[in-house]
Structure formats: C-alpha cells, structure tokens
Design a protein around this motif. Structure first.
Motif, short mmCIF file in Angstrom:
data_model
loop_
_atom_site.label_atom_id
_atom_site.label_comp_id
_atom_site.label_asym_id
_atom_site.label_seq_id
_atom_site.Cartn_x
_atom_site.Cartn_y
_atom_site.Cartn_z
N THR A 184 14.57 3.08 -1.05
CA THR A 184 14.38 2.75 -2.47
C THR A 184 14.06 1.27 -2.58
OG1 THR A 184 16.72 2.20 -2.80
CG2 THR A 184 16.06 4.51 -3.14
N LEU A 185 13.55 0.89 -3.72
CA LEU A 185 13.26 -0.53 -3.94
C LEU A 185 14.54 -1.36 -3.83
CD1 LEU A 185 11.39 -2.85 -4.77
CD2 LEU A 185 11.81 -2.23 -7.17
N LYS A 186 15.64 -0.83 -4.37
CA LYS A 186 16.89 -1.59 -4.34
C LYS A 186 17.34 -1.86 -2.91
CE LYS A 186 21.39 -1.86 -6.57
NZ LYS A 186 22.27 -1.27 -7.62
N PHE A 205 4.17 -6.27 -11.50
CA PHE A 205 4.74 -4.92 -11.61
C PHE A 205 6.07 -4.84 -10.86
CE2 PHE A 205 5.24 -0.69 -9.73
CZ PHE A 205 5.28 0.09 -10.87
N LEU A 206 6.12 -5.34 -9.62
CA LEU A 206 7.34 -5.25 -8.82
C LEU A 206 8.47 -6.07 -9.46
CD1 LEU A 206 5.90 -5.50 -5.20
CD2 LEU A 206 6.84 -3.47 -6.33
N ARG A 207 8.14 -7.24 -9.98
CA ARG A 207 9.17 -8.04 -10.64
C ARG A 207 9.74 -7.32 -11.86
NH1 ARG A 207 6.41 -14.06 -10.14
NH2 ARG A 207 7.75 -14.84 -8.45
N ASP A 208 8.88 -6.62 -12.59
CA ASP A 208 9.34 -5.85 -13.75
C ASP A 208 10.33 -4.77 -13.31
OD1 ASP A 208 7.82 -7.34 -15.48
OD2 ASP A 208 6.19 -5.88 -15.64
N GLN A 209 10.02 -4.07 -12.21
CA GLN A 209 10.91 -3.01 -11.73
C GLN A 209 12.25 -3.59 -11.28
OE1 GLN A 209 9.79 0.05 -12.31
NE2 GLN A 209 7.89 -0.99 -12.93
N VAL A 210 12.21 -4.72 -10.60
CA VAL A 210 13.44 -5.36 -10.12
C VAL A 210 14.29 -5.85 -11.28
CG1 VAL A 210 14.34 -7.33 -8.81
CG2 VAL A 210 12.45 -6.00 -7.89
N GLU A 211 13.66 -6.44 -12.28
CA GLU A 211 14.39 -6.95 -13.44
C GLU A 211 15.05 -5.82 -14.22
OE1 GLU A 211 11.69 -9.28 -15.73
OE2 GLU A 211 11.54 -10.88 -14.22
N ARG A 212 14.43 -4.65 -14.26
CA ARG A 212 15.04 -3.50 -14.95
C ARG A 212 16.34 -3.08 -14.27
NH1 ARG A 212 9.44 -1.02 -15.38
NH2 ARG A 212 8.74 -1.56 -17.47
N MET A 213 16.46 -3.35 -12.99
CA MET A 213 17.70 -3.03 -12.25
C MET A 213 18.71 -4.15 -12.33
SD MET A 213 16.33 -1.10 -8.80
CE MET A 213 15.37 -2.51 -8.22
N GLY A 214 18.35 -5.25 -12.96
CA GLY A 214 19.24 -6.39 -13.04
C GLY A 214 19.36 -7.14 -11.72
#
Length: 295
Positions: A184-186, A205-214
C-alpha cells in the motif's frame, strides 16, 4: 458591437503577460499603441478590463470574462485558417496541447516525432500542466486538446479514453520490500522517496493521497524525469512510484524490482479532452486519430 480581431489577440497577449509592455511586444506594437487600443476596447465595452499600476497589469473580473471569450474566438479563427490551408487537410497548422507529466515525458515525444515527420507544415506547443489546469485550459479555449490520467471531472467536454497504465513502486534489488508482491502507499512512507519536480502532475497527485491519510511524503531528491528516478532507485538512494510502462522499459537496462501498488487509484485511464471533436481542424483530429488508431 464590433470587435477587431487584432484587438482581441492583443488583449490575449496582455492577459497572458505580466505587463502591458510585454504583451505589446508579443503583438509587435509599441506600449503606447497597445494602451490606446485597450482603452478604446474598454470604451466600446463601457467597462474596465485592466488594473494598471507600477508593477504591471492585472485583469479585472470583466477582463477575465473577455479573455475567456477572446481565446475561444481566436481559436476558432485559427481553426478556420487551418481548415482552408491546403483545402482543409492535416498537413499544416498549429496544435496546442496541455498534458500530464507521463504524457509529456514518456509517450508523446515518440508519437509527435512520427506525426510531425510526416507533416512538415505542422507546429506543436506542448506544455506540462496539472490536471485541473488541463481541464480549465480546454474549457476556456487556451489549448486545443488535453491529455490526462486518472478520473476526469470535466462537465462540458468530450472525454476519450485511449489507454490504461498503472502506478507501481520500484525498489533496488535486495531492498527489504523487494520480495513483496504488492504494497500500500502507506507502507512505502517509512522509506525515502525519489520524486518528480514540484508542479508535476504525478507528484501533486501522490502528495494529495498522502495528505488524505494525514501522513508525510519524505522526498530525498526531486528529478525531472522517470529515467533519472530509476537510476537513483537502482543506486539505492530511495524508492519511487512511477507508471508501470516506464518501469517496464527501464527495467530492461537497470536492476530494478517492480511491486504492485494495492490502491484503487493505481490503475489510471489515459484520456484525451476536447471541447468538440468535430469542430477541431483536420490537423488536431489527425493527431487524435494517431493516439487512438483502433478507435
């Protein structure tokens, strides 16, 4: 109400420049002549189009509205000229393209090389843009077509899917993740990443996904292309997330391990965006056909 096409083109140049002087230079006019033309245009429309100060010019709300319409009008004029060049064929004309990082750096150069070699009279302006700017550019007429990856929210545009790619993780041989079939990305965030430059669509795009996970994406170095990322990963500098098509190509010459990303967004549809396909000049339609040969 009568609009002079030269005035509309001048206004576009000024609207896309930081100053009236630079806009005038692009239109091959003196600043004084350009200023007089803009004032006449404001008088005709009975509204202010520009805020002027010592730092340059800024569009008023009315100016932004005129810029959108002026771009559309001039784009149609350019289309008209192209259609009647050599009887409306696809051998001459100018194409403006806004595209995402993968398109600009990976597959478009090869496609355009063959396309342009067969059409000496065609010129292309290819610009890398973020997804939201690609959609906006097609909508407001500042580009003929857009190329985007992933989900598209583009009301009022024609969206044509033409291929599919996946985002994957690449690691050097011997890395502790190398034996994993998927991650997983995490799970990748415990390691330093090699990423693209700021402003690239993939990094955003990747930064947006990471920020959504905090969480935070730890970038050790940022580079301008996927080949450079692969070389850094091969050297053990970090890990990277890139399109599978790029990973597959560079794996033939580099010692890399590709791992699937267990994320719903990893599979990404590539799409072409246009306002109206049939309204485009033959040159642009020919390029779209080249990108979508079986459709």
């Amino acid at each position: 109400m009568h609009f002079d096409l030269a005035d509309l083109r001048l206004f576009i140049h000024i609207g896309e420049s930081p100053s009236l002087t630079q806009g005038a230079r692009r239109a091959h006019l003196s600043p004084a002549a350009a200023s007089a033309r803009i004032k006449a245009l404001e008088a005709q429309l009975d509204t202010r189009l520009l805020y002027r100060d010592s730092r340059g010019v800024e569009l008023t709300p009315a100016g932004h509205t005129l810029l959108t319409h002026a771009r559309l009008v001039m784009r149609q004029v350019d289309y008209l000229k192209a259609e009647f060049t050599q009887f409306g064929g696809d051998s001459a004309g100018h194409i403006r393209i806004f595209a995402n990082t993968t398109a600009v750096t990976e597959f478009l150069p090869e496609v355009l090389a063959g396309f342009l070699a067969q059409r000496p009279g065609v010129t292309v302006d290819l610009q890398e843009r973020l997804s939201r700017d690609i959609v906006r550019g097609v909508l407001d007429g500042s580009t003929d077509m857009g190329i985007i990856a992933g989900p598209v929210e583009a009301s009022g545009l024609q969206v044509m899917h033409f291929s599919t790619d996946r985002l994957v993780l690449i690691v050097p041989a011997g890395h502790e993740l190398a034996s994993r079939r998927q991650v997983t990305l995490k799970q990748t965030l415990a390691y330093q990443h090699i990423g693209l430059h700021d402003g690239s669509t993939l990094l955003t795009f990747l930064r947006d996904q990471v920020e959504r996970m905090g969480e935070t994406l730890a970038l050790r170095i940022q580079l301008s292309g996927f080949e450079a990322i692969c070389r850094m990963v091969e050297a053990g500098v970090g890990i990277g997330i890139i399109p599978e098509s790029s990973a597959s190509r560079h794996s033939h010459t580099m010692n890399l391990v590709t791992i699937a990303l267990d994320e719903p967004w990893a599979e990404r549809e590539r799409s072409i965006l246009v306002r109206e396909l049939e309204a485009l000049p033959g040159t642009v339609r020919a390029l779209i056909k080249t990108l979508m040969p079986g459709k």
